[in-house]
Design a protein around this motif. Structure first.
Motif, PDB file in Angstrom:
ATOM      1  N   UNK A   1       0.847  -1.194   0.000  1.00 30.01           N
ATOM      2  CA  UNK A   1       0.000   0.000   0.000  1.00 30.01           C
ATOM      3  C   UNK A   1       0.875   1.233   0.000  1.00 30.01           C
ATOM      4  N   UNK A   2       0.209   2.374  -0.106  1.00 29.93           N
ATOM      5  CA  UNK A   2       0.888   3.656  -0.111  1.00 29.93           C
ATOM      6  C   UNK A   2       0.245   4.557   0.944  1.00 29.93           C
ATOM      7  N   UNK A   3       1.036   5.439   1.474  1.00 30.66           N
ATOM      8  CA  UNK A   3       0.554   6.400   2.466  1.00 30.66           C
ATOM      9  C   UNK A   3       0.921   7.801   2.015  1.00 30.66           C
ATOM     10  N   UNK A   4       0.052   8.730   2.317  1.00 26.70           N
ATOM     11  CA  UNK A   4       0.228  10.107   1.872  1.00 26.70           C
ATOM     12  C   UNK A   4      -0.120  11.086   3.001  1.00 26.70           C
ATOM     13  N   UNK A   5       0.500  12.230   2.933  1.00 29.75           N
ATOM     14  CA  UNK A   5       0.049  13.393   3.690  1.00 29.75           C
ATOM     15  C   UNK A   5      -0.323  14.474   2.677  1.00 29.75           C
ATOM     16  N   UNK A   6      -1.540  14.984   2.845  1.00 32.85           N
ATOM     17  CA  UNK A   6      -2.006  16.108   2.035  1.00 32.85           C
ATOM     18  C   UNK A   6      -2.242  17.297   2.957  1.00 32.85           C
ATOM     19  N   UNK A   7      -2.089  18.477   2.382  1.00 28.11           N
ATOM     20  CA  UNK A   7      -2.313  19.734   3.085  1.00 28.11           C
ATOM     21  C   UNK A   7      -3.468  20.458   2.405  1.00 28.11           C
ATOM     22  N   UNK A   8      -4.387  21.003   3.197  1.00 23.47           N
ATOM     23  CA  UNK A   8      -5.497  21.775   2.657  1.00 23.47           C
ATOM     24  C   UNK A   8      -5.545  23.134   3.352  1.00 23.47           C
ATOM     25  N   UNK A   9      -4.972  24.159   2.732  1.00 25.04           N
ATOM     26  CA  UNK A   9      -5.009  25.510   3.311  1.00 25.04           C
ATOM     27  C   UNK A   9      -6.405  26.100   3.199  1.00 25.04           C
ATOM     28  N   UNK A  10      -6.603  27.305   3.705  1.00 26.11           N
ATOM     29  CA  UNK A  10      -7.935  27.929   3.641  1.00 26.11           C
ATOM     30  C   UNK A  10      -8.516  28.017   2.233  1.00 26.11           C
ATOM     31  N   UNK A  11      -7.686  28.017   1.224  1.00 32.20           N
ATOM     32  CA  UNK A  11      -8.197  28.021  -0.156  1.00 32.20           C
ATOM     33  C   UNK A  11      -8.920  26.728  -0.513  1.00 32.20           C
ATOM     34  N   UNK A  12      -8.765  25.694   0.314  1.00 29.60           N
ATOM     35  CA  UNK A  12      -9.400  24.374   0.148  1.00 29.60           C
ATOM     36  C   UNK A  12      -8.732  23.527  -0.936  1.00 29.60           C
ATOM     37  N   UNK A  13      -7.666  24.034  -1.569  1.00 25.83           N
ATOM     38  CA  UNK A  13      -6.938  23.234  -2.554  1.00 25.83           C
ATOM     39  C   UNK A  13      -6.161  22.146  -1.832  1.00 25.83           C
ATOM     40  N   UNK A  14      -6.377  20.912  -2.183  1.00 20.08           N
ATOM     41  CA  UNK A  14      -5.688  19.781  -1.573  1.00 20.08           C
ATOM     42  C   UNK A  14      -4.328  19.616  -2.237  1.00 20.08           C
ATOM     43  N   UNK A  15      -3.273  19.714  -1.445  1.00 19.51           N
ATOM     44  CA  UNK A  15      -1.910  19.706  -1.975  1.00 19.51           C
ATOM     45  C   UNK A  15      -1.133  18.541  -1.380  1.00 19.51           C
ATOM     46  N   UNK A  16      -0.479  17.765  -2.234  1.00 18.34           N
ATOM     47  CA  UNK A  16       0.343  16.658  -1.756  1.00 18.34           C
ATOM     48  C   UNK A  16       1.561  17.206  -1.014  1.00 18.34           C
ATOM     49  N   UNK A  17       1.794  16.677   0.173  1.00 15.72           N
ATOM     50  CA  UNK A  17       2.969  17.066   0.953  1.00 15.72           C
ATOM     51  C   UNK A  17       4.078  16.038   0.798  1.00 15.72           C
ATOM     52  N   UNK A  18       3.723  14.774   0.997  1.00 13.15           N
ATOM     53  CA  UNK A  18       4.735  13.720   0.994  1.00 13.15           C
ATOM     54  C   UNK A  18       4.047  12.375   0.824  1.00 13.15           C
ATOM     55  N   UNK A  19       4.764  11.392   0.310  1.00 15.36           N
ATOM     56  CA  UNK A  19       4.193  10.072   0.082  1.00 15.36           C
ATOM     57  C   UNK A  19       5.215   9.003   0.441  1.00 15.36           C
ATOM     58  N   UNK A  20       4.719   7.817   0.746  1.00  9.42           N
ATOM     59  CA  UNK A  20       5.574   6.724   1.194  1.00  9.42           C
ATOM     60  C   UNK A  20       5.043   5.403   0.649  1.00  9.42           C
ATOM     61  N   UNK A  21       5.915   4.623   0.052  1.00  7.63           N
ATOM     62  CA  UNK A  21       5.544   3.271  -0.344  1.00  7.63           C
ATOM     63  C   UNK A  21       5.793   2.341   0.830  1.00  7.63           C
ATOM     64  N   UNK A  22       4.845   1.470   1.116  1.00  7.31           N
ATOM     65  CA  UNK A  22       4.958   0.629   2.303  1.00  7.31           C
ATOM     66  C   UNK A  22       6.126  -0.346   2.224  1.00  7.31           C
ATOM     67  N   UNK A  23       6.536  -0.714   1.012  1.00  6.25           N
ATOM     68  CA  UNK A  23       7.620  -1.680   0.895  1.00  6.25           C
ATOM     69  C   UNK A  23       8.991  -1.053   1.126  1.00  6.25           C
TER      70      UNK A  23
END
Lengths: 114, 117
Positions: B32-54
Motif C-alpha cells: 500500500x501507499x501512504x500520503x500526507x495532504x495539506x489543505x489551506x484555507x483556499x481548500x486546494x488539496x496539496x500533496x505534501x509527501x508520500x511513502x511506499x509501504x515496501x
C-alpha cells in the motif's frame, strides 16, 4: 491551464434543479476520481474512473450520476439533491499502472443545496 | 476495509518550531501507499509527501519528513522550521496497491495545524 480544474467553483441549487459539475485534468493522467468533503466528516470517495471505465461506485445515491467521456474530463450530474448533499466536491486524477499512483486534486466545487 | 485515524484535531506551535502530526491506520493489505495532504484555507488539496509501504527508508521532502512504522501501522509527519504558510488542515491518507488499476484514497479526519507568529 495546468493541473486539475473544476467548474463552477461555487454552486447554489434548489432540490428540484438539475446541474452538473465539471472536472478537467491537464496532466495526461488515465484515472479520475470524485470525492465529497462534508463538514466534520472525512473525505469520502464517491466514484473512480480508470481509462474511462467506472471501476468503483462507493454506494453513492442515484441522484449523483457521473460521466467520463474521455480520460481528461469528468462530470458529476446532480438532480433532486437533498440539503445534506451540501459539501465541497473534489475531483482528482492520477496516472495508474506506473508505480506509485499519486492523486492530484482540483480546487473543488462548493455546493449548497437549498 | 481500511481505516485511518488522526487523533489530534488541532495543534498550535510557534513559527520556526518543529511539530509532529500523528496518523495510525488499520489494514490487512501488505502492499500500500501512504500520503500526507495539506489543505489551506483556499481548500486546494496539496500533496505534501508520500511513502511506499515496501520501502523501509522514511520519505523526506525539504522540511517535511515522515516516521513510518509498518509493524505499528503508524505514519507521522514531522514539519521542521515551521512557517506561517504551513497553517492548514493536514490529512493522512491510505491507498492499497491495486496492481495497475485505479483505487481511491481513504482519508483521516484531519489535523488543523496553526502556526503562530
Amino acid at each position: 491551464e495546468t493541473g486539475v480544474t473544476q467548474t463552477p467553483r461555487h454552486l447554489v441549487m434548489g432540490m428540484t434543479n438539475k446541474k452538473s459539475l465539471k472536472c478537467e485534468q491537464h496532466l495526461g493522467h488515465n484515472a479520475m476520481y470524485w470525492y465529497k468533503q462534508s463538514a466534520k466528516k472525512p473525505l469520502e470517495l464517491m466514484f473512480v474512473y480508470n481509462f474511462k471505465e467506472q471501476t468503483e461506485n462507493n454506494s453513492v445515491p442515484s441522484r449523483f450520476s457521473p460521466e467520463c467521456p474521455n480520460s481528461s474530463h469528468l462530470f458529476l450530474h446532480l438532480h433532486t439533491l437533498q440539503p445534506e448533499d451540501s459539501a465541497l466536491y473534489l475531483c482528482a486524477s492520477s496516472q495508474v499502472g506506473e508505480g506509485l499512483d499519486t492523486q492530484y486534486f482540483g480546487p473543488g466545487t462548493r455546493l449548497t443545496v437549498l | 476495509a481500511q481505516t485511518v485515524t488522526q487523533s489530534q484535531p488541532e495543534m498550535s506551535v510557534q513559527e520556526a518550531e518543529t511539530v509532529t502530526l500523528s496518523c495510525t491506520y488499520d489494514t490487512s493489505e501488505n502492499n500500500y501507499y501512504l500520503f500526507w495532504y495539506k489543505q489551506p484555507p483556499s481548500r486546494q488539496m496539496i500533496l505534501v509527501i508520500r511513502q511506499e509501504a515496501y520501502k523501509q527508508q522514511n520519505a523526506t521532502e525539504n522540511r517535511f519528513s515522515v516516521n513510518f512504522q509498518k509493524a505499528a501501522k503508524s505514519f507521522s509527519l514531522k514539519i521542521s522550521d515551521s512557517q506561517l504558510g504551513d497553517t492548514a488542515m493536514y490529512f493522512c491518507a491510505f491507498m492499497k496497491e491495486s496492481g495497475g488499476g485505479a483505487d481511491g484514497l481513504t482519508f483521516g479526519k484531519g489535523t488543523h495545524l496553526i502556526i503562530q507568529p
